[in-house]
Write an enzyme that holds these catalytic residues in place. Structure first.
Site, PDB file in Angstrom:
ATOM      1  CE  LYS A  38      -8.888  -2.694   3.875  1.00 14.51           C
ATOM      2  NZ  LYS A  38      -8.005  -2.150   3.058  1.00 14.51           N
TER       3      LYS A  38
ATOM      4  CD1 TRP B 294      -2.321  -2.121   1.911  1.00 13.47           C
ATOM      5  CD2 TRP B 294      -2.909  -1.102  -0.198  1.00 13.47           C
ATOM      6  NE1 TRP B 294      -3.310  -3.011   1.165  1.00 13.47           N
ATOM      7  CE2 TRP B 294      -3.892  -2.320   0.089  1.00 13.47           C
ATOM      8  CE3 TRP B 294      -3.340  -0.243  -1.154  1.00 13.47           C
ATOM      9  CZ2 TRP B 294      -4.741  -2.684  -0.874  1.00 13.47           C
ATOM     10  CZ3 TRP B 294      -4.306  -0.577  -2.046  1.00 13.47           C
ATOM     11  CH2 TRP B 294      -5.142  -1.984  -1.649  1.00 13.47           C
TER      12      TRP B 294
ATOM     13  CG  ASP C 260      -3.175   4.386   3.970  1.00 11.71           C
ATOM     14  OD1 ASP C 260      -4.453   4.046   4.532  1.00 11.71           O
ATOM     15  OD2 ASP C 260      -3.139   3.490   2.705  1.00 11.71           O
TER      16      ASP C 260
HETATM   17  C1  LIG Z   1      -7.524  -1.521   2.035  1.00 13.52           C
HETATM   18  C2  LIG Z   1      -6.380  -0.220   1.847  1.00 13.52           C
HETATM   19  C3  LIG Z   1      -6.257   0.344   1.004  1.00 13.52           C
HETATM   20  C4  LIG Z   1      -7.147   0.670  -0.157  1.00 13.52           C
HETATM   21  O1  LIG Z   1      -8.276   1.033  -0.269  1.00 13.52           O
HETATM   22  P1  LIG Z   1      -9.507   1.757  -1.044  1.00 13.52           P
HETATM   23  O2  LIG Z   1     -10.488   1.986  -0.426  1.00 13.52           O
HETATM   24  O3  LIG Z   1      -9.620   0.174  -1.851  1.00 13.52           O
HETATM   25  O4  LIG Z   1      -8.774   2.554  -1.921  1.00 13.52           O
HETATM   26  C5  LIG Z   1      -5.267   1.345   0.993  1.00 13.52           C
HETATM   27  N1  LIG Z   1      -4.344   1.513   2.162  1.00 13.52           N
HETATM   28  C6  LIG Z   1      -4.326   0.359   3.056  1.00 13.52           C
HETATM   29  C7  LIG Z   1      -3.596   0.491   4.077  1.00 13.52           C
HETATM   30  C8  LIG Z   1      -5.456  -0.535   3.119  1.00 13.52           C
HETATM   31  O5  LIG Z   1      -5.460  -1.563   3.862  1.00 13.52           O
END
Ligand SMILES: *Cc1c(COP(=O)(O)O)cnc(C)c1O
Length: 365
Positions: A197, A103, A173
Site C-alpha cells: 500500500k 482485517w 497492523d
Molecule cells: C492489505 C491489508 C492486509 C493484507 O495484507 P497481505 O499482505 O495481503 O497479507 C492486512 N491488513 C490490512 C490493514 C491491510 O490493509
C-alpha cells in the site's frame, strides 16, 4: 504513454519517478552488469541497498535504536500468525484485540490458533460505522499485548488517536496507514505492515519490534518457524533465508523518494488535504454519493462511498476509467466504490476524481 491516476487499494500506485528509476537500472544494477533480481543477497551491493532502506525507514519514522526493523516475506497476513506465535512464545497467553472490521477480524481468527483472544471492542454500525469510546473497551488484566488496526482498508475507518495500551505492549497492523502520517513509534511494542500500500511491491512486510519483545520470541524459538522468528531474523539482518530482494529494493527507492519529498510530515499534510477534498465532494452531493463512516472515524487513506442509484455503479466505473481514473471498485465484501489515497497518489488525482464525480452527478443525478 499517459498513465491513469491509480486509486487501487493494494497493490497500489507507486511514485512514477520510482518506476522510471527501476526501468533505467533494471538490466545493469549498480554497475554490476546484472539486475538486482539476479544479484546475491549476501553480496556487498545488496547488503548496502538493504541497509539504506532500513536507514531511510528509521529516519522517516524516527525509529528509536532499541527497535529492530525487519524486512520479511509473507505480507501482513503472515504476521497475523507471527505476532501471536512470537509473543506467546509457547506460553499460555491472553491478548486483547480491537475488532474494527475485516482485517482486525482476520487477525483475531488467526491469533486464536496460538493464544486466547479477548475481543475487547467491536465496531458498531447503527447508521454510521464507528468504534466505541476507548473507556468502554473491555480490556483484560495482564494481557500479553493489545492489537489494533489503525486503518481498516475495506470499510475506510481510521483511528485518529493511538489507544492508551497501559502495561500491555501495543501491536498495530499499519498496512494501509504506515508513512501516511506521523506515529510516535515509542508508543508501540510492535508495528507491522504489508508493503503493497504505502511502501512498495507486494510480497514484503515490514516489522518494527522493540528488542525486549523480540527476545520473548527467542524464548519460544522451539515453536516458531525460523523464518518467522523475530529474534532469529533480527540476528540475521532479515536474511535467515533469501529475502524478497526485488521488493526490498523497490521499497528502498520509495523510501528515498519519500525523504526527498518532505518525509512523513509533508505526506501527512497532503493526505489530510486530499481526503478533505474528496469527503467534501461526497458530502456536498445532495445524497447522490454517500459515505457511511462517522465523521471522526473517516479514513484519510481509503475513502468509501456508495451511489444512491447503485445500478449506475458499472457505468460510473467505466466512465471513470475512460477519464483516466482507475482502481475505484469497492472491495467485494463491501460493494460500492473506494478511492485509496496513498502517498503516491498525487493531489491532482483527487481533483480530477472530484471533477469527474461532480460531472457524473450533474449528468445522471
Ligand atoms: C492489505 C491489508 C492486509 C493484507 O495484507 P497481505 O499482505 O495481503 O497479507 C492486512 N491488513 C490490512 C490493514 C491491510 O490493509
Amino acid at each position: 504513454m499517459s498513465r491513469p491516476f491509480n486509486f487501487s487499494p493494494g497493490p497500489a500506485a507507486l511514485p512514477e519517478e520510482v518506476l522510471q528509476q527501476v526501468r533505467e537500472e533494471l538490466p545493469d544494477w549498480r554497475g554490476g552488469g546484472v539486475s538486482v533480481m539476479e544479484s546475491g543477497h549476501r553480496e556487498d551491493d545488496f547488503r548496502r541497498c538493504a541497509h539504506e532502506a532500513e536507514a531511510d525507514l528509521r529516519a522517516l519514522m524516527e525509529i528509536p535504536g532499541d527497535y529492530h526493523v525487519l524486512f520479511l516475506h509473507g505480507g501482513a497476513q503472515l504476521q497475523f500468525a507471527a505476532v501471536p506465535m512470537n509473543l506467546a512464545a509457547g506460553q499460555s497467553l491472553t491478548a486483547d484485540y480491537v475488532n474494527s472490521g475485516h482485517w482486525a477480524a482476520l487477525a483475531m481468527a488467526e491469533a486464536r490458533r496460538y493464544l486466547t483472544v479477548n475481543e475487547c471492542a467491536t465496531v458498531a454500525d447503527d447508521g454510521a460505522v464507528a468504534m466505541p469510546e476507548e473507556g468502554a473497551w473491555r480490556r483484560s488484566d495482564g494481557a500479553g499485548y493489545l492489537h489494533y488496526t489503525p486503518n481498516e482498508t475495506i470499510s475506510g475507518l481510521e483511528f485518529h488517536r493511538v489507544p492508551e495500551a497501559g502495561d500491555a505492549p501495543l501491536v498495530a497492523d499499519m498496512s494501509s496507514v504506515i508513512l501516511s502520517r506521523r506515529f510516535a513509534v515509542r508508543r508501540f511494542g510492535l508495528i507491522y505492515a504489508g508493503a503493497q500500500k504505502n511502501i512498495g511491491p507486494a510480497g514484503l512486510a515490514v516489522v518494527i519490534v522493540r528488542r525486549d519483545l523480540a527476545e520473548r520470541a527467542a524464548a519460544g524459538a522451539g515453536t516458531v518457524p525460523r523464518v518467522m522468528n523475530y529474534a532469529a531474523q533480527a540476528a540475521a539482518g532479515s536474511m535467515v533465508n533469501t529475502p524478497p530482494v526485488f521488493a526490498w529494493y523497490v521499497a528502498g527507492l520509495v523510501l528515498r523518494w519519500l525523504r526527498g519529498n518532505g518525509g512523513v510530515a509533508a505526506m501527512e499534510k497532503q493526505n489530510a488535504e486530499k481526503a478533505a477534498v474528496l469527503y467534501n465532494c461526497i458530502d456536498n452531493s445532495g445524497g447522490f454519493y454517500r459515505n457511511r463512516v462517522a465523521a471522526e472515524w473517516r479514513s484519510r487513506m481509503n475513502v468509501t462511498f456508495t451511489l444512491a442509484a447503485p445500478q449506475l455503479g458499472e457505468t460510473f466505473l467505466a466512465e471513470a476509467a475512460a477519464a483516466g481514473l482507475t482502481g475505484l471498485r469497492g472491495h467485494r465484501a463491501a460493494g460500492g466504490m473506494r478511492a485509496s489515497l496513498y502517498n503516491a497518489l498525487p493531489p491532482a488525482g483527487v481533483l480530477q476524481l472530484t471533477e469527474f464525480m461532480n460531472h457524473f452527478r450533474q449528468t445522471r443525478g
